[in-house]
Design a protein around this motif. Structure first.
Motif: not given
Lengths: 272, 305
Positions: B273-277
């Motif tokens: 999720p953080v890398s997508s953000a």
């Protein structure tokens, strides 16, 4: 124009090409180095090539890469040509700007974004990561390069040729295969070659979308490079450079010969 | 569900400290903070964290993820200065590299455009050819040249120009060299195509009227090549911002670039999720230059017709 080719121009071109080629030349030279130290010359040897071919992991990765590249380049060429045809032939349809933007965006998109978004897509639709997903990912990003190459050829295409064929009673499908396709064939071939080399080179997108058993050669090289420079990697790089350079030179010779042939045909037609 | 997830996060943290090799104390704090903030339960995500294994609950992943919809990951990006610093430093590094590529590429393109007509197709082919060889291999070639006991230092030491080996590898200079080298064809080609079209009699006219060569360059040549300058700069700048391979291999562990941060977030930390953000923000950052580039290209195409 020769008068304009000043000494400054010559020097800048020569230095520029030295900068572009010297690293590659050094890499190739040191792949034949006897010494294990990559930067000290210890005499000529081909032993790194021998040890390369007995490295099973590297060979497996090379085989995976070759299959992915051939399949993805072929599919990308078909889809990219279709996209190019739509974009040049149908200048007005709903969502054309969005479509062309979407076709061309991956050209400049950082690879990490393409890779991550494709991975999320594959997970969302429940595809197991592996050979299939890497191939699909490569189709997606190399398709737009094919579209650009084919489109640039289609823009200069003389449509009266197609009209003539259809006036003579050829159905559209026949016209496409008999007239359009042969004319744009060189662009399609170079599009395929471009897609093939892009797939051969890709590290980032493959790393995101690959799974167990589908490690590609760049992934393998990358994991070894992180441990340090080795003559074996120089050897595998030299082989890849040689393969690609050979392909490009062969393609340009074929293109040139075809151009000469066409010029001869045109002359014959004018005389005839 | 909470148990395995925590284990994974913890192993991710350990992995990350190994990877980044900087101030481990600080890094652990970050991971702890993240673990506390996120709390234990995020069902469905667990399966995503195992990169080497096929996800266990494949079909339900998307739905469960959507169930957790929120801006948490974006808040996390603002809380930690690491991300902001990475974005800023990526843009700065990419901008400097683009400028350097322009300075290096312009004389080459100009020289090519002024070359005898018979020579030009060959020169053009020679510029394109490196683009066909593997990007990774070309970056790798520079490691052998730039490292302390590498070829460049051996040459300079041998010539007696320096006494102590230069430290270039694992610095920003190495990244600049890597980006300029890798993206030079993208800079030279558009510059060449706009310089080649230029009518040289304009320069002669200016010089006949008493303009100095430098003045003629800045008043005539450069403005006429501006479309090429814009296209080339965009083709270098946009991918360079998100570059991963060059900062990773040449920049060493100290370098902060967003492509590398995203990669570590994904592969070392396994925080999807953080890398997508991170990716979405990077995309938003690049959308302006991309649109600018597209419209400049469209305008050039219209003028060409």
């Amino acid at each position: 124009m020769i008068a304009g080719w000043s000494r400054f121009n010559v020097v800048s071109v020569v230095l520029g090409f030295a900068f572009l080629y010297l690293p590659i030349v050094l890499l190739v030279v040191f792949s034949f180095n006897e010494s294990r130290l990559v930067t000290v010359w210890g005499g000529f040897s081909t032993k790194w090539y021998v040890s390369l071919f007995s490295n099973q992991g590297l060979m497996d990765a090379a085989w995976v890469t070759a299959r992915v590249a051939v399949i993805s380049a072929t599919v990308a060429t078909v889809l990219g040509t279709m996209a190019a045809l739509v974009l040049t032939r149908h200048t007005r349809f709903r969502g054309r700007i969005l479509f062309s933007g979407m076709v061309f965006a991956p050209l400049v998109m950082p690879e990490v974004i393409t890779g991550l978004s494709l991975l999320l897509l594959f997970v969302a639709v429940g595809l197991d990561r592996g050979f299939l997903t890497v191939t699909l990912a490569h189709v997606t990003f190399s398709m737009c390069f094919v579209a650009v190459v084919v489109q640039s050829r289609l823009v200069t295409f003389d449509r009266s040729l197609e009209e003539a064929a259809m006036d003579l009673g050829a159905p559209p499908v026949t016209t496409f295969f008999q007239i359009t396709l042969p004319v744009i064939a060189p662009a399609i071939v170079s599009g395929w070659l471009l897609a093939f080399t892009l797939s051969l080179d890709d590290l980032v997108i493959a790393s995101f979308t690959s799974g167990p058993g589908a490690t590609t050669l760049p992934m393998k090289i990358y994991s070894q490079v992180r441990l340090g420079v080795t003559p074996e990697i120089n050897a595998v790089s030299t082989l890849m450079i040689g393969l690609v350079a050979g392909g490009v030179i062969a393609a340009s010779i074929v293109n040139k010969r075809r151009a000469v042939q066409r010029a001869r045909d045109e002359q014959a037609a004018e005389r005839g | 569900m909470a148990g395995p997830r925590l284990d994974l996060v913890r192993s991710g943290c350990r992995h990350r400290t190994d990877e980044l090799e900087i101030g481990d104390g600080q890094r652990h704090d970050r991971c702890d903070a993240r673990r506390r903030r996120r709390g234990p339960a995020k069902p469905g995500v667990t399966s995503l964290y195992r990169v080497d294994q096929p996800p266990r609950h494949r079909r339900s992943v998307l739905l469960e993820q959507l169930g957790e919809f929120g801006l948490d990951n974006y808040l996390w990006l603002t809380e930690d200065p690491l991300y902001l610093n990475a974005y800023v430093s990526s843009v700065v590094i990419a901008a400097i590299s683009t400028l350097l590529a322009l300075l290096v590429g312009y004389p080459i393109a100009y020289g090519m455009a002024r070359a005898p007509a018979a020579l030009r197709p060959i020169l053009l082919m020679l510029v394109i050819l490196p683009f066909w060889t593997s990007f990774l291999i070309r970056v790798y070639a520079w490691i052998g040249i730039l490292k302390p006991e590498g070829l460049l230092n051996q040459l300079l030491l041998g010539l007696g120009l320096i006494d102590v080996p230069l430290v270039i590898l694992n610095t920003h200079s190495a990244i600049f060299i890597g980006i300029v080298y890798s993206y030079l064809p993208f800079m030279v080609l558009p510059l060449y195509s706009s310089l080649e079209k230029m009518d040289h009699s304009l320069i002669e006219a200016a010089q006949d009227l008493g303009c100095r060569p430098a003045g003629a360059f800045w008043k005539i040549t450069f403005p006429l090549s501006l479309p090429g300058v814009i296209a080339g700069s965009m083709l270098v700048f946009i991918p360079a911002v998100g570059e991963f391979v060059i900062p990773d291999l040449l920049g060493g562990s100290q370098t902060l670039m967003i492509g590398k941060t995203l990669w570590n977030e994904f592969f070392a930390n396994r925080d999807w999720p953080v890398s997508s953000a991170v990716a979405v923000i990077l995309l938003l950052l690049l959308i302006v230059p991309i649109m600018f580039f597209q419209s400049a290209q469209a305008r050039a195409r219209e003028e060409g017709r």
